[in-house]
Design a protein around this motif. Structure first.
Motif, PDB file in Angstrom:
ATOM      1  N   ILE A 136      56.372  68.655  68.211  1.00  0.00           N
ATOM      2  CA  ILE A 136      57.325  69.229  68.856  1.00  0.00           C
ATOM      3  C   ILE A 136      57.574  68.573  70.282  1.00  0.00           C
ATOM      4  O   ILE A 136      58.948  68.353  70.702  1.00  0.00           O
ATOM      5  N   ALA A 137      56.725  68.281  70.901  1.00  0.00           N
ATOM      6  CA  ALA A 137      56.756  67.646  72.258  1.00  0.00           C
ATOM      7  C   ALA A 137      57.244  66.153  72.216  1.00  0.00           C
ATOM      8  O   ALA A 137      58.097  65.750  72.901  1.00  0.00           O
ATOM      9  N   ALA A 138      56.946  65.495  71.257  1.00  0.00           N
ATOM     10  CA  ALA A 138      57.431  64.212  70.937  1.00  0.00           C
ATOM     11  C   ALA A 138      59.022  63.931  70.573  1.00  0.00           C
ATOM     12  O   ALA A 138      59.758  63.008  71.060  1.00  0.00           O
ATOM     13  N   PHE A 139      59.410  65.170  70.193  1.00  0.00           N
ATOM     14  CA  PHE A 139      61.015  65.342  69.897  1.00  0.00           C
ATOM     15  C   PHE A 139      61.701  66.099  70.938  1.00  0.00           C
ATOM     16  O   PHE A 139      62.691  66.591  70.992  1.00  0.00           O
ATOM     17  N   GLU A 150      47.913  75.957  82.781  1.00  0.00           N
ATOM     18  CA  GLU A 150      47.255  75.098  83.777  1.00  0.00           C
ATOM     19  C   GLU A 150      47.331  73.675  83.235  1.00  0.00           C
ATOM     20  O   GLU A 150      47.245  72.764  84.159  1.00  0.00           O
ATOM     21  N   ILE A 151      47.548  73.485  82.199  1.00  0.00           N
ATOM     22  CA  ILE A 151      47.697  71.952  81.778  1.00  0.00           C
ATOM     23  C   ILE A 151      48.699  71.646  81.228  1.00  0.00           C
ATOM     24  O   ILE A 151      49.015  70.273  80.520  1.00  0.00           O
ATOM     25  N   LEU A 152      49.870  72.487  81.188  1.00  0.00           N
ATOM     26  CA  LEU A 152      51.087  72.149  80.414  1.00  0.00           C
ATOM     27  C   LEU A 152      51.620  70.905  80.993  1.00  0.00           C
ATOM     28  O   LEU A 152      52.178  69.859  80.056  1.00  0.00           O
ATOM     29  N   SER A 153      51.868  70.679  82.186  1.00  0.00           N
ATOM     30  CA  SER A 153      52.706  69.618  82.633  1.00  0.00           C
ATOM     31  C   SER A 153      51.925  68.080  82.159  1.00  0.00           C
ATOM     32  O   SER A 153      52.582  67.212  81.798  1.00  0.00           O
ATOM     33  N   VAL A 154      50.529  68.252  82.593  1.00  0.00           N
ATOM     34  CA  VAL A 154      49.926  66.895  81.983  1.00  0.00           C
ATOM     35  C   VAL A 154      50.110  66.695  80.596  1.00  0.00           C
ATOM     36  O   VAL A 154      50.322  65.540  80.219  1.00  0.00           O
ATOM     37  N   VAL A 155      49.928  67.863  79.591  1.00  0.00           N
ATOM     38  CA  VAL A 155      49.935  67.559  78.043  1.00  0.00           C
ATOM     39  C   VAL A 155      51.441  67.055  77.976  1.00  0.00           C
ATOM     40  O   VAL A 155      51.788  66.235  77.108  1.00  0.00           O
ATOM     41  N   GLU A 156      52.389  67.797  78.371  1.00  0.00           N
ATOM     42  CA  GLU A 156      53.885  67.332  78.291  1.00  0.00           C
ATOM     43  C   GLU A 156      54.099  65.824  78.644  1.00  0.00           C
ATOM     44  O   GLU A 156      54.599  65.298  77.840  1.00  0.00           O
ATOM     45  N   LYS A 157      53.531  65.551  79.865  1.00  0.00           N
ATOM     46  CA  LYS A 157      53.798  64.071  80.103  1.00  0.00           C
ATOM     47  C   LYS A 157      53.226  63.186  79.115  1.00  0.00           C
ATOM     48  O   LYS A 157      54.013  62.116  78.719  1.00  0.00           O
ATOM     49  N   ARG A 158      51.817  63.518  78.836  1.00  0.00           N
ATOM     50  CA  ARG A 158      51.421  62.425  77.863  1.00  0.00           C
ATOM     51  C   ARG A 158      51.999  62.361  76.568  1.00  0.00           C
ATOM     52  O   ARG A 158      52.202  61.474  76.044  1.00  0.00           O
ATOM     53  N   MET A 160      55.211  63.074  75.796  1.00  0.00           N
ATOM     54  CA  MET A 160      56.318  62.494  75.942  1.00  0.00           C
ATOM     55  C   MET A 160      56.152  60.916  75.845  1.00  0.00           C
ATOM     56  O   MET A 160      56.996  60.138  75.231  1.00  0.00           O
ATOM     57  N   LYS A 161      55.249  60.671  76.457  1.00  0.00           N
ATOM     58  CA  LYS A 161      55.033  59.107  76.717  1.00  0.00           C
ATOM     59  C   LYS A 161      54.633  58.545  75.347  1.00  0.00           C
ATOM     60  O   LYS A 161      54.929  57.376  75.145  1.00  0.00           O
TER      61      LYS A 161
END
Ligand code: PNS
Length: 165
Positions: A136-139, A150-158, A160-161
């Motif tokens: 889901i995040a990759a798309f 607490e970890i959402l933004s870190v996980v999203e960033k990674r 997406m990368k």
């Protein structure tokens, strides 16, 4: 005697579904060791074992009887070495059952001193898995209901990368 449970998994990354199981296990046992382990069937790894451990530490901060460890050997050997009496796993749908049943039997064959205990998932986490979250995040989809805040933004960033690389 302290009643120790090991809660093993790939945790790549830890989801709200995992956290629910860890929290409920922490109410049942004196100490829960969340163990980042190697699943040889999974090859599309996004986080290193140490990164996964750090993410789990952040989301379990409020659970005083939960510790996190990394181990890349046989789960049964780890369970024996720490004197745990249980291996706790979450069970989602029927599709999880055959695989988990096989693992439970194999682990008992390797070490009969611990019981595998299955906790059934909550309805909202029924279809949640790290693999689905990664897709889901990759798309570019919204993973906020699957990943602890607490970890959402870190996980999203990674994640997406991962798509860009
Ligand atoms: O979250 P997962 O990927 O479903 O967890 C599976 C895991 C990592 C718990 C499992 O693959 C495991 O126990 N790996 C460690 C090696 C081992 O003991 N394998 C089972 C022997 S049959």
């Amino acid at each position: 005697m302290e009643r120790i449970a090991v809660c093993p998994g790939s945790f790549d990354p830890v989801t709200k579904g995992h956290l629910d199981i860890i929290t409920r296990a922490s109410n049942l046992f004196d100490r829960v060791i969340v163990l980042v382990s190697k699943n040889m069937m999974k090859t599309n790894e996004c986080f290193t074992p140490q990164e996964r451990k750090d993410l789990i530490l952040r989301v379990t901060e409020s659970l005083p009887n939960v510790v996190v460890d990394v181990y890349d050997g046989l789960l049964a050997n780890y369970v024996r070495s720490v004197g745990a009496i249980a291996i706790v796993k979450g069970l989602r749908a029927v599709s999880d059952f055959e695989y988990e049943f096989q693992m439970a039997l194999a682990n008992r064959e390797l070490y009969s001193g611990a019981e595998t205990v299955f906790l059934t998932t909550t309805a909202e986490n029924m279809y949640l898995s790290s693999s689905v979250v990664k897709q889901i995040a990759a798309f570019g989809g919204d993973i906020s209901h699957s990943i602890p805040p607490e970890i959402l933004s870190v996980v999203e960033k990674r994640l997406m990368k991962e798509k860009l690389s």
